[in-house]
Write a protein that holds these residues in place. Structure first.
Motif, mmCIF file in Angstrom:
data_model
loop_
_atom_site.group_PDB
_atom_site.id
_atom_site.type_symbol
_atom_site.label_atom_id
_atom_site.label_comp_id
_atom_site.label_asym_id
_atom_site.label_seq_id
_atom_site.Cartn_x
_atom_site.Cartn_y
_atom_site.Cartn_z
ATOM 1 N N ARG A 221 0.848 -1.189 0.000
ATOM 2 C CA ARG A 221 0.000 0.000 0.000
ATOM 3 C C ARG A 221 0.890 1.246 0.000
ATOM 4 N N THR A 222 0.476 2.248 -0.746
ATOM 5 C CA THR A 222 1.222 3.496 -0.854
ATOM 6 C C THR A 222 0.399 4.644 -0.290
ATOM 7 N N GLU A 279 5.409 3.675 1.903
ATOM 8 C CA GLU A 279 4.920 2.383 1.441
ATOM 9 C C GLU A 279 4.957 1.386 2.588
ATOM 10 N N ALA A 309 -3.373 5.161 -1.805
ATOM 11 C CA ALA A 309 -3.667 4.719 -3.170
ATOM 12 C C ALA A 309 -4.495 3.438 -3.132
ATOM 13 N N THR A 315 -1.077 4.442 -7.450
ATOM 14 C CA THR A 315 0.237 4.396 -6.816
ATOM 15 C C THR A 315 1.275 5.078 -7.692
ATOM 16 N N GLN A 316 1.246 4.778 -8.992
ATOM 17 C CA GLN A 316 2.182 5.424 -9.919
ATOM 18 C C GLN A 316 1.990 6.925 -9.927
ATOM 19 N N TRP A 319 3.582 8.558 -6.912
ATOM 20 C CA TRP A 319 5.044 8.618 -6.966
ATOM 21 C C TRP A 319 5.544 9.614 -8.013
#
Length: 456
Positions: A221-222, A279, A309, A315-316, A319
């Motif tokens: 998980r982010t 994360e 996220a 998630t991408q 980041w």
């Protein structure tokens, strides 16, 4: 220097015409690394076997010629620049994964294996090797070991020193040896494995590594948290690291970095006083409670937003700010000075505050981000002209002095190389440096291995 004909004859006989060169074009290609410093070697050879390295070192020792080990040249400290000429030995062709042993949680590799290639080979077995520098697609395992280069996952899983069981290497005498074990426990004599890791090729040339593997968690998980200011974010890092759930990544990005990334990457990058990228990994059944624990610790004075996220795409997107930083900095300063200092996590607020003061005092733009869970921040000084470049070097000395005053150290993963040698007496007592020189003499009595690096 011009290499003696007798030495050149040995090099050609040992490595063959296709793996030994004195042509200027080839020498130029191996004269520099990511520090942007350069010095021309007298020859370049491409090792493919341990025995070749033994022969090389013995011959160079006999002729008093330096030997400089090189992976892919991604380091930023000048550690592979052949400042005294000599022979650069590239390990890029020594790139075989010799053994993957899931039952014993280990892999045996040659030094030229790329970090990213190893991770892909391990994935079908359900394992990974924790060190994951940003340059993992193109940096080599040998280079990771030479600098103890780690990356974001170090906060939970440790650096190469904690994830390497044993090594095969060649000392400066030309003698090959093995150190370490194939077991996760061992108490037999001195720990040469950890000693060689981070020694930047000044003690021995690594020709094989036995790496400790870790089972790959099935869930991730982010989280992204933004804060009013850098001090609030730094305090949040200390809170997160003081509770039982350890994140597998905890990245800090200051407001100057966010502004740069926003200008380069667009509205997907938030503007805030500071940001944390977090994360958490583990098994799906335990992840929700872990995320809750991290979220509670992230809350506090100065928190503005906290988002978790819900998909890989999200998630991408979260980041995006971190990934936009490097290209954004290059647009500001092609001659950036990138250092990776470390302080105890509880002293991060003082470090961040002190760097902000030094930026104003020296009138130099400083961008700060990095692996905050270890207290390891990348301090990027971005001089835009010659006057700022002069001020940046004075500022850097003050940054290092601040770090030492906070009980920190000069480098977390980039190493010392050429760039930080002069600052080593700030970090280590004369007696400690003296013992290090004695160790160097024991492994490399004639000082031919990567001279001019690490020790002042």
């Amino acid at each position: 220097m011009k290499l003696p004909t007798s030495l050149l004859d040995i090099l050609h006989a040992t490595f063959g015409a296709q793996a030994c060169s004195t042509h200027e074009a080839e020498r130029l290609a191996y004269a520099y690394d990511n520090s942007r410093r350069h010095a021309l070697p007298d020859a370049v050879v491409f090792a493919q076997a341990h025995a070749q390295v033994e022969t090389l070192v013995r011959a160079c020792r006999e002729h008093g010629v330096p030997v400089i080990a090189r992976g892919r040249g991604t380091n930023t400290t000048g550690a592979t620049v052949p400042v005294q000429g000599g022979v650069v030995v590239s390990f890029e062709r020594m790139n075989r994964i010799l053994r993957i042993d899931p039952d014993n949680r280990l892999a045996v590799v040659e030094p030229g294996v790329l970090n990213g290639d190893l991770q892909r080979a391990l994935a079908p077995h359900g394992f990974f090797w924790p060190p994951d520098p940003t340059s993992s697609p193109w940096c080599s395992i040998g280079g990771n070991l030479a600098c103890n280069a780690a990356g974001p996952r170090t906060v939970k899983y440790g650096s190469p020193r904690e994830n390497t069981l044993g090594l095969r290497a060649v000392a400066g005498t030309g003698d090959g040896f093995r150190c370490g074990t194939y077991t996760s426990k061992g108490a037999t004599g001195y720990d040469f494995t950890r000693l060689l890791i981070g020694s930047e090729g000044t003690l021995a040339l690594i020709t094989e590594a036995t790496l400790k593997l870790t089972p790959k968690p099935s869930g991730l998980r982010t989280l992204r948290a933004t804060y009013r200011d850098v001090t609030s974010a730094a305090h949040a890092v200390a809170r997160i690291m003081a509770q039982p759930v350890t994140p597998c990544a905890l990245e800090f990005i200051d407001d100057v970095a966010l502004q740069l990334a926003h200008d380069h990457g667009g509205d997907s990058v938030p503007l805030a006083g500071a940001m944390l990228m977090i994360e958490v990994d583990g098994e799906p059944a335990t992840l929700p409670s872990s995320v809750d624990a991290i979220s509670r610790a992230a809350h506090g004075d100065g928190l503005e937003t906290l988002h978790v996220a819900q998909s890989a795409e999200e998630t991408q997107a979260l980041w995006s700010a971190r990934k936009a930083l490097s290209p954004a900095q290059r647009t500001i300063s092609p001659n950036k000075i990138n250092e990776d200092v470390v302080v105890p996590v509880s002293r991060l607020p003082e470090l961040v505050h002190g760097i902000r003061q030094l930026s104003r005092q020296h009138d130099v733009l400083i961008v700060t981000f990095g692996h905050a869970g270890n207290g390891n921040l990348h301090v990027n000084l971005l001089p835009r002209d010659e006057a700022e470049h002069e001020r940046a070097h004075a500022c850097l000395a003050d940054v290092f002095a601040l770090v030492i005053a906070l009980q920190g150290t000069l480098s977390g993963e980039h190493g010392i190389g050429l760039v930080k040698r002069e600052f080593m007496p700030l970090a280590l007592e004369p007696s400690t440096l003296g013992l290090m020189r004695n160790v160097k003499s024991a492994f490399d009595p004639d000082g031919i291995l990567n001279p001019g690096k690490l020790l002042p």
